[in-house]
Design an enzyme around this catalytic site. Structure first.
Site, PDB file in Angstrom:
ATOM      1  N   GLU A   3      30.094  43.094  60.848  1.00 15.69           N
ATOM      2  CA  GLU A   3      31.068  42.976  59.754  1.00 15.69           C
ATOM      3  C   GLU A   3      30.442  43.386  58.414  1.00 15.69           C
ATOM      4  O   GLU A   3      31.102  43.949  57.558  1.00 15.69           O
ATOM      5  CB  GLU A   3      31.619  41.549  59.687  1.00 15.69           C
ATOM      6  N   ASP A  57      55.733  39.056  37.484  1.00 13.51           N
ATOM      7  CA  ASP A  57      56.851  39.696  36.784  1.00 13.51           C
ATOM      8  C   ASP A  57      56.297  40.631  35.716  1.00 13.51           C
ATOM      9  O   ASP A  57      55.117  40.564  35.346  1.00 13.51           O
ATOM     10  CB  ASP A  57      57.784  38.646  36.177  1.00 13.51           C
ATOM     11  N   ASN A 104      50.074  25.966  38.600  1.00 13.65           N
ATOM     12  CA  ASN A 104      50.335  25.497  39.956  1.00 13.65           C
ATOM     13  C   ASN A 104      51.416  24.441  40.083  1.00 13.65           C
ATOM     14  O   ASN A 104      51.304  23.529  40.900  1.00 13.65           O
ATOM     15  CB  ASN A 104      49.024  24.983  40.571  1.00 13.65           C
ATOM     16  N   CYS A 133      48.211  34.385  37.854  1.00 13.60           N
ATOM     17  CA  CYS A 133      48.290  33.728  39.155  1.00 13.60           C
ATOM     18  C   CYS A 133      49.234  32.549  39.011  1.00 13.60           C
ATOM     19  O   CYS A 133      49.265  31.901  37.962  1.00 13.60           O
ATOM     20  CB  CYS A 133      46.893  33.255  39.565  1.00 13.60           C
ATOM     21  N   PHE A 141      69.829  26.083  28.718  1.00 13.43           N
ATOM     22  CA  PHE A 141      69.512  26.935  27.569  1.00 13.43           C
ATOM     23  C   PHE A 141      70.589  26.738  26.517  1.00 13.43           C
ATOM     24  O   PHE A 141      71.791  26.855  26.819  1.00 13.43           O
ATOM     25  CB  PHE A 141      69.464  28.405  27.980  1.00 13.43           C
ATOM     26  N   GLY A 166      49.926  29.803  41.860  1.00 11.18           N
ATOM     27  CA  GLY A 166      49.901  29.423  43.271  1.00 11.18           C
ATOM     28  C   GLY A 166      50.141  30.669  44.096  1.00 11.18           C
ATOM     29  O   GLY A 166      51.027  30.705  44.946  1.00 11.18           O
ATOM     30  N   ASP A 214      49.158  33.362  47.671  1.00 11.44           N
ATOM     31  CA  ASP A 214      48.085  32.536  48.238  1.00 11.44           C
ATOM     32  C   ASP A 214      47.906  32.822  49.718  1.00 11.44           C
ATOM     33  O   ASP A 214      46.961  32.334  50.341  1.00 11.44           O
ATOM     34  CB  ASP A 214      48.413  31.048  48.058  1.00 11.44           C
TER      35      ASP A 214
END
Ligand code: DGJ
Length: 723
Positions: free
Chosen positions: A609, A529, A475, A521, A276, A523, A543
């Site tokens: 189920e 955050d 990803n 999302c 930075f 991965g 995942d």
């Protein structure tokens, strides 16, 4: 409430007080942050001691008790004799590295400040304090912003740097937050892990030196989270002083805590200084991301309640602040890339018949995306899989009474794509280097023309049908980063400009599709955050959909982030990530610790189920407000050797509660256990699952008897209503 008096600045929230003071030399000292105290000058706590080898600034003359290395600083600067963690590191035009910050002025503004292009908490009814410091020689002005969210017990901070001189200066580091404690006996809790095992709490006493949690991966990462807790050594869920600090930022970050030679502690939180370097030309201003602080003297439960409420009510934006979330069905684990319209409609049909409300078409619907080797960047529908495009598919889903959602990964490109063939220079990759991950490259989102191109392609797709939801995925981590649009001496800006570009894209999408629910999302939970939550009110938590692993991931996540932000689904067994098989009941209970949905082919489940799923979707719809808006209590810690993982949500009026319990691996001769509940009204009597009448005090002090488990991973839900 903000009090300013003769260089003394006191910020009060309902239960906390924060104070700083400009000393006679104009150095802004941090005097206190903690439980609320009466108005007074807390600088009486600061001791002035002659410490060997601690430098003394010129104006202190022979007073060797005055050293920046020892005094608690409000915003620490490198190079002037404070050798602890810097908040600000400036490189001046002559090449020197120091910043000498002195108090200049202050102002109080109505309403909580906003930050252009960056996520921030809201507070129309609240106040902002701006304390202006200046380095007179360098002609740099530093504005410290404080937002006082009185009701939520949150203090937010951000910093604006202005170059008032005639030459460029370089910002090598500008933290959002510096917090000095005049004590050395604190534990640090960080939330760490890896892909498919995110946010495990890791706790330990601070020892001499620096301990940090950070990311240089381009995103906030699976490995560490931009949220940390500092607390008393014996703090627990219901007792002890604790401080939470979060950064509203989705890129490289550093949370660092240092225990100094004199046993004081400094916490800094902000953009990671690695790679930075921001050139601030004359007249320009640089704004750091926002950080937020919270404090509780009653342990972690209250800390989480305050953070959850602030995130739900002041960070998430309308319409998602309190609105219910649809139960979704996502095709990813059921089909991966191998689907066509008929297969999707088939999944949607059985999902609709089971009470699910939103069908999400995951990866594989666009370009030549039949595996993860190709197609990213080409945001047009693959008509071989989906003849007639979304125009044909979406009405078929809607005819089932469901809404429709779409997966996208806008930041990425495959080399095997039309986009890459047309614009190979649009990737974020240093010349002569190539680092692939999942066979994909990152696009240079610091460049407006790249963003414009991707956005217009996405906008066309999103406008082509009624799309209620988008899953914004990413990803890979960034590596060998370099932007063709920046000169060599500006490459240190590229990571932050990338994040600003990401936020710009998300904001455009919010503006153009205000009612669309966007789920973040990465991965799974690699970018979970508070920065992302400002744009995406829910984030796929991991995942890893194994119910038992999820209990741990969701437990760690819950310290900062509310249940309504955690994407959680029931998936098929044996689980694709762990091979473990857990009953449908338990998978449902685990997924209700989140936004709730399914990620499987419901047509494949057994008739028994099906009955379970029907009960689950009805139960979730009935109790969503309690699950998502209630006060959340962790009743046990799944990382300890507890036989059960238990948690509880209590309605704000304490007349309703839901207790969820999942047992671990079975052992012969299981002991009889009573689970002590929390947060109830001791004066009220409650029915449990419609039966009996038990005083709240008894349920909390004496506990509720858990059934004996039979087999591994059993689960129970107890719904309590006040009589
Ligand atoms: C990673 C996500 O976390 C998964 O849920 C899925 O969307 C895949 N990407 C698709 O490539």
């Amino acid at each position: 409430m903000i009090h300013c008096e003769k260089g003394l600045f006191t910020l009060h929230t309902k239960h906390t007080t924060y104070q700083m003071k400009a000393d006679p030399h104009g150095v802004l000292l941090h005097t206190y942050y903690g439980p609320r105290v009466e108005n007074c000058d807390l600088s009486y706590r600061i001791r002035y001691v002659d410490r060997g080898f601690s430098p003394v600034p010129e104006e202190a003359g022979e007073d060797r008790t005055f050293s920046l290395d020892v005094l608690p600083q409000e915003y620490s600067a490198a190079g002037m004799g404070d050798f602890r963690l810097p908040s600000l590191d400036l490189e001046l035009p002559d090449g020197s590295r120091s910043a000498d910050l002195r108090f200049k002025s202050f102002r109080v503004e109505p309403g909580k400040y906003a930050l252009e292009g960056l996520p921030a908490f809201r507070g129309e009814e609240d106040e902002t304090l701006v304390v202006v410091l200046e380095d007179a020689a360098a002609k740099v002005e530093v504005e410290l912003y404080y937002g006082v969210l009185e009701d939520c017990d949150i203090i937010t901070r951000a910093v604006r740097l202005h170059n008032r001189g005639g030459q460029a200066v370089k910002i090598r580091q500008a933290a959002s937050l510096c917090l000095d404690f005049q004590r050395g006996d604190l534990d640090l809790i960080t939330f760490d892990g890896r892909h498919v095992q995110e946010r495990s709490p890791s706790r330990g006493p601070l020892l001499p030196g620096v301990r940090s949690a950070d990311s240089v991966r381009g995103g906030s990462s699976h490995q560490h989270n931009p949220f940390v807790i500092l607390c008393d050594h014996d703090a627990g869920e219901d007792h002890g002083l604790c401080y939470g600090a979060m950064l509203l930022y989705s890129g490289n970050f550093q949370a660092a805590a240092e225990r100094s030679q004199f046993e004081s502690i400094r916490l800094t939180l902000g953009i990671h200084p690695w790679h930075f370097c921001w050139t601030l030309a004359p007249g320009e201003c640089f704004t750091t991301p926002e950080a937020a602080l919270c404090c509780s003297k009653q342990g972690f439960s209250v800390l989480s309640h305050r953070l959850h409420r602030a995130i739900r009510e002041r960070l998430l934006r309308d319409p998602w602040t309190g609105q219910s979330r649809p139960i979704l069905i996502n095709n990813w684990e059921a089909t991966m890339f191998d689907f066509d319209a008929e297969r999707l409609v088939n999944i949607a049909e059985s999902a609709a018949s089971l009470g699910m409300e939103l069908f999400v078409m995951d990866d594989g619907w666009f370009g030549r995306r039949n595996s993860d080797l190709a197609g990213l960047g080409d945001w047009t529908v693959n008509e071989e899989k989906l003849p007639g495009g979304l125009d044909a598919l979406v009405p078929r889903i809607q005819a089932l009474g469901m809404k429709f959602g779409l997966w996208i990964e806008p930041e990425m490109v495959n080399e095997d794509s039309e986009l890459y063939r047309a614009h190979p220079d649009w990737v974020l990759q240093a010349p002569g280097r190539m680092v692939r991950s999942r066979q994909q490259l990152a696009l240079d989102f610091s460049r407006k023309e790249v963003r414009d191109h991707i956005y217009s392609a996405l906008k066309a797709v999103l406008s082509s049908a009624e799309i209620s939801y988008v899953k914004w995925d990413v990803n890979r981590s960034l590596a060998a980063v370099w932007s063709a649009a920046l000169s060599p001496d500006r490459q240190g800006e590229v990571y932050h400009r990338y994040v600003l570009g990401l936020y710009d894209m998300l904001e455009r999408m919010r503006r153009d599709f205000p009612h669309m629910l966007i789920e973040g999302c990465c991965g799974g939970g690699g970018r979970f955050d508070a920065g992302m939550l400002y744009y995406t009110p829910q984030i796929w938590c991991s995942d890893n959909t194994d119910a038992m692993d999820r209990l741990r991931i969701q437990y760690g996540t819950s310290f900062c982030y509310p249940v309504c932000t955690m994407g959680a689904h029931v998936s098929a067994v044996p689980n694709a990530q762990t091979g473990r098989s857990v009953s449908m009941e338990t998978r449902g209970v685990a997924a209700m610790h989140g936004t709730f949905g399914y990620e499987m082919d419901p047509a494949q489940v057994t008739p028994e189920e099906r009955e379970v799923i029907l009960r689950q979707t009805a139960f979730f719809k009935e109790h969503q407000a309690l699950l998502h808006q209630g006060d959340y209590y962790r009743l046990s810690d799944p990382f300890q050797n507890n036989p059960d993982t238990a948690w509880e949500q209590v309605s704000p009026d304490r007349r309703e509660a839901l207790v969820s319990v999942v047992s671990g691996p079975i052992q012969g001769g299981p002991p009889c256990r009573n689970l002590r509940l929390k947060g109830l009204d001791p004066e009220l009597r409650y029915q449990v699952n419609g039966q009996g009448s038990y005083p709240g005090s008894a349920l909390m002090e004496a506990g509720w008897p858990l059934p004996l488990p039979w087999g591994d991973y059993q689960s129970w839900q107890f719904y309590l209503t006040a009589l």
